[in-house]
Design a protein around this motif. Structure first.
Motif, PDB file in Angstrom:
ATOM      1  N   VAL A  31     -37.207  19.093  40.016  1.00  0.00           N
ATOM      2  CA  VAL A  31     -36.993  18.650  38.352  1.00  0.00           C
ATOM      3  C   VAL A  31     -34.822  18.459  37.866  1.00  0.00           C
ATOM      4  CG1 VAL A  31     -37.903  19.521  35.826  1.00  0.00           C
ATOM      5  CG2 VAL A  31     -38.871  20.661  38.548  1.00  0.00           C
ATOM      6  N   TYR A  32     -34.665  19.007  38.413  1.00  0.00           N
ATOM      7  CA  TYR A  32     -32.950  19.025  37.541  1.00  0.00           C
ATOM      8  C   TYR A  32     -32.300  17.942  37.921  1.00  0.00           C
ATOM      9  CZ  TYR A  32     -33.874  22.343  33.567  1.00  0.00           C
ATOM     10  OH  TYR A  32     -33.943  23.001  32.741  1.00  0.00           O
ATOM     11  N   LEU A  83     -41.898  17.496  31.216  1.00  0.00           N
ATOM     12  CA  LEU A  83     -40.399  18.692  31.622  1.00  0.00           C
ATOM     13  C   LEU A  83     -41.222  20.175  31.648  1.00  0.00           C
ATOM     14  CD1 LEU A  83     -37.530  19.577  32.848  1.00  0.00           C
ATOM     15  CD2 LEU A  83     -37.154  19.709  30.154  1.00  0.00           C
ATOM     16  N   LYS A  86     -43.853  20.123  34.870  1.00  0.00           N
ATOM     17  CA  LYS A  86     -42.901  19.776  36.034  1.00  0.00           C
ATOM     18  C   LYS A  86     -41.916  21.409  36.701  1.00  0.00           C
ATOM     19  CE  LYS A  86     -41.110  16.780  39.229  1.00  0.00           C
ATOM     20  NZ  LYS A  86     -39.693  15.837  39.048  1.00  0.00           N
ATOM     21  N   LEU A  87     -41.783  21.679  35.252  1.00  0.00           N
ATOM     22  CA  LEU A  87     -41.159  23.849  36.056  1.00  0.00           C
ATOM     23  C   LEU A  87     -42.332  23.871  36.085  1.00  0.00           C
ATOM     24  CD1 LEU A  87     -38.282  23.101  32.966  1.00  0.00           C
ATOM     25  CD2 LEU A  87     -37.746  23.091  35.957  1.00  0.00           C
ATOM     26  N   THR A  90     -43.405  22.893  39.451  1.00  0.00           N
ATOM     27  CA  THR A  90     -42.747  23.480  41.100  1.00  0.00           C
ATOM     28  C   THR A  90     -42.035  24.664  41.210  1.00  0.00           C
ATOM     29  OG1 THR A  90     -40.768  23.691  39.958  1.00  0.00           O
ATOM     30  CG2 THR A  90     -42.051  21.138  40.369  1.00  0.00           C
TER      31      THR A  90
END
Length: 128
Positions: A31-32, A83, A86-87, A90
């Motif tokens: 993600v990051y 975001l 997705k966080l 995942t």
């Protein structure tokens, strides 16, 4: 600094610690970006058998609960919806991949927002 605390029954966790830490770290990096690998913090809390209850009874297997500490500013970004999605996706995939796909639909991910100026390391407030 992303902080993840995973609560899971000890028998489910036993022997899966290294794989779970690696999978969750990889999820954060997905993600990051790669920079997050060095600052991701994973806490695994194993709950002893008999100390997790559902529907009024102790259980032998329970859906893991993940608290993900995230900066409050992340929710103000223009892409915050993507975001957050997705966080949660995942992290859920990482836990299910290690502890079992049968748990996937019951895994809880809670994003906990930390306001600016509310985190300290070594007794010193960290600027955002």
């Amino acid at each position: 600094m992303p902080h993840l605390t995973v609560r899971v029954l000890e028998p489910q966790l036993q022997g899966n610690e290294a794989a779970l830490i690696a999978a969750l770290t990889d999820a954060v990096v997905d993600v990051y970006g790669e920079w997050a690998r060095d600052v991701a913090v994973i806490h695994l809390d194993g709950i002893p058998a008999g100390r997790w209850g559902l529907r009024g009874k102790p259980v032998d297997e329970a859906p893991p609960v993940i608290m993900f500490g995230i900066r409050e500013a992340a929710f103000a970004r223009p892409d915050s919806g993507e975001l957050v999605a997705k966080l949660t996706r995942t992290v859920t995939d990482a836990v299910a991949g290690v502890l079992g796909a049968h748990l996937r639909d019951t895994i809880t991910v809670e994003l906990v927002a930390t306001p600016a100026g509310r985190t300290a390391i070594g007794g010193v407030l960290v600027d955002d």
